[in-house]
Design a protein around this motif. Structure first.
Motif, PDB file in Angstrom:
ATOM      1  N   GLN A 119      10.232   8.451   1.954  1.00 37.63           N
ATOM      2  CA  GLN A 119       9.544   8.999   0.790  1.00 37.63           C
ATOM      3  C   GLN A 119       8.116   8.469   0.844  1.00 37.63           C
ATOM      4  N   ALA A 120       7.138   9.348   0.946  1.00 41.55           N
ATOM      5  CA  ALA A 120       5.727   8.965   0.995  1.00 41.55           C
ATOM      6  C   ALA A 120       5.156   8.984  -0.420  1.00 41.55           C
ATOM      7  N   VAL A 121       4.539   7.868  -0.800  1.00 42.84           N
ATOM      8  CA  VAL A 121       4.009   7.712  -2.154  1.00 42.84           C
ATOM      9  C   VAL A 121       2.542   7.336  -2.074  1.00 42.84           C
ATOM     10  N   ARG A 122       1.698   8.065  -2.790  1.00 43.63           N
ATOM     11  CA  ARG A 122       0.280   7.714  -2.831  1.00 43.63           C
ATOM     12  C   ARG A 122       0.059   6.631  -3.881  1.00 43.63           C
ATOM     13  N   ARG A 123      -0.503   5.506  -3.425  1.00 38.10           N
ATOM     14  CA  ARG A 123      -0.798   4.401  -4.342  1.00 38.10           C
ATOM     15  C   ARG A 123      -1.819   3.483  -3.693  1.00 38.10           C
ATOM     16  N   ASP A 124      -2.887   3.208  -4.404  1.00 36.97           N
ATOM     17  CA  ASP A 124      -3.920   2.284  -3.938  1.00 36.97           C
ATOM     18  C   ASP A 124      -3.445   0.874  -4.272  1.00 36.97           C
ATOM     19  N   LEU A 125      -2.948   0.171  -3.278  1.00 34.91           N
ATOM     20  CA  LEU A 125      -2.335  -1.140  -3.503  1.00 34.91           C
ATOM     21  C   LEU A 125      -3.345  -2.238  -3.804  1.00 34.91           C
ATOM     22  N   ALA A 126      -4.619  -2.014  -3.540  1.00 39.52           N
ATOM     23  CA  ALA A 126      -5.638  -2.991  -3.919  1.00 39.52           C
ATOM     24  C   ALA A 126      -5.921  -2.903  -5.417  1.00 39.52           C
ATOM     25  N   ARG A 127      -5.892  -1.681  -5.945  1.00 41.20           N
ATOM     26  CA  ARG A 127      -6.178  -1.486  -7.370  1.00 41.20           C
ATOM     27  C   ARG A 127      -4.922  -1.455  -8.225  1.00 41.20           C
ATOM     28  N   GLN A 128      -3.798  -1.081  -7.629  1.00 44.71           N
ATOM     29  CA  GLN A 128      -2.544  -0.996  -8.369  1.00 44.71           C
ATOM     30  C   GLN A 128      -1.396  -1.497  -7.483  1.00 44.71           C
ATOM     31  N   PRO A 129      -1.372  -2.819  -7.223  1.00 48.03           N
ATOM     32  CA  PRO A 129      -0.307  -3.361  -6.367  1.00 48.03           C
ATOM     33  C   PRO A 129       1.060  -3.200  -7.031  1.00 48.03           C
ATOM     34  N   LEU A 130       2.094  -3.175  -6.208  1.00 46.57           N
ATOM     35  CA  LEU A 130       3.454  -3.103  -6.735  1.00 46.57           C
ATOM     36  C   LEU A 130       3.784  -4.420  -7.422  1.00 46.57           C
ATOM     37  N   ALA A 131       4.345  -4.334  -8.610  1.00 42.28           N
ATOM     38  CA  ALA A 131       4.733  -5.522  -9.370  1.00 42.28           C
ATOM     39  C   ALA A 131       6.104  -6.004  -8.908  1.00 42.28           C
ATOM     40  N   ALA A 132       6.410  -7.256  -9.213  1.00 40.30           N
ATOM     41  CA  ALA A 132       7.681  -7.859  -8.798  1.00 40.30           C
ATOM     42  C   ALA A 132       8.890  -7.011  -9.175  1.00 40.30           C
ATOM     43  N   PRO A 133       8.987  -6.489 -10.408  1.00 39.39           N
ATOM     44  CA  PRO A 133      10.166  -5.665 -10.730  1.00 39.39           C
ATOM     45  C   PRO A 133      10.287  -4.409  -9.861  1.00 39.39           C
ATOM     46  N   GLU A 134       9.155  -3.841  -9.444  1.00 49.18           N
ATOM     47  CA  GLU A 134       9.189  -2.660  -8.578  1.00 49.18           C
ATOM     48  C   GLU A 134       9.679  -3.006  -7.176  1.00 49.18           C
ATOM     49  N   LEU A 135       9.495  -4.252  -6.775  1.00 47.54           N
ATOM     50  CA  LEU A 135       9.867  -4.697  -5.432  1.00 47.54           C
ATOM     51  C   LEU A 135      11.320  -5.171  -5.342  1.00 47.54           C
TER      52      LEU A 135
END
Length: 175
Positions: A82-98
């Motif tokens: 599943q390809a997801v567009r997300r700028d990880l520098a500006r909106q990193p994945l939070a611990a609950p998402e991981l």
């Protein structure tokens, strides 16, 4: 795969293969049958397709063109990606998402992944595999992992930049 104009590709086919081999070797030997793997800074999916052989991959990337190319290739191949567009520098994945992921693989740009590492370290993901072309960024980004109780279980240098002093490194961390 149809790379969009200006897309990043690895420097050599042999170097790319060595990186893929080291990443796969860095994963746990036994992943649950329906294991979820997060790939951060996925680009065009160089690692995504190899990872899909070991689990369901959610591939995060900030460049819209790369996400579109990866999604199209995954759809055409029937890959578990599943390809997801997300700028990880500006909106990193939070611990609950991981939390749902059995492993996280990241291949950040030269500057590293400082913003993401601050949230990845406390997420307690069992295995993290970090691909780096910048030893200073890798050292900085590894610090929060060490402080969170991770240890290095494998480190592989990959000399894909022939006739230069630059190396790629693939480092696997376990908790």
């Amino acid at each position: 795969m149809s790379p969009p104009p200006g897309a990043f590709l690895q420097a050599s086919p042999a170097g790319e293969a060595a990186i893929i081999d080291a990443v796969l070797a860095g994963l746990p030997e036994r992943l649950p049958p329906r294991a979820a793997i997060a790939e951060l800074y996925a680009g065009l999916g160089t690692l995504s397709f190899a990872l899909a052989g070991r689990g369901r991959v959610t591939a995060y990337e900030g460049a819209a063109e790369a996400v579109a190319a990866l999604a199209a290739a995954a759809g055409k191949a029937g890959a578990r990606i599943q390809a997801v567009r997300r700028d990880l520098a500006r909106q990193p994945l939070a611990a609950p998402e991981l939390k749902p992921f059995a492993a996280v693989v990241l291949d950040p740009p030269f500057a590293g992944a400082a913003e993401q590492m601050a949230l990845l370290a406390p997420a307690a993901v069992p295995r993290i595999v970090y691909v780096s072309c910048n030893p200073a960024a890798l050292a900085r980004d590894a610090r929060p992992l060490q402080q969170a109780g991770y240890r290095v279980v494998a480190a592989t240098p990959v000399d894909q930049f022939l006739w230069s002093p630059h190396l790629e490194a693939v480092v696997a961390f376990a908790r």
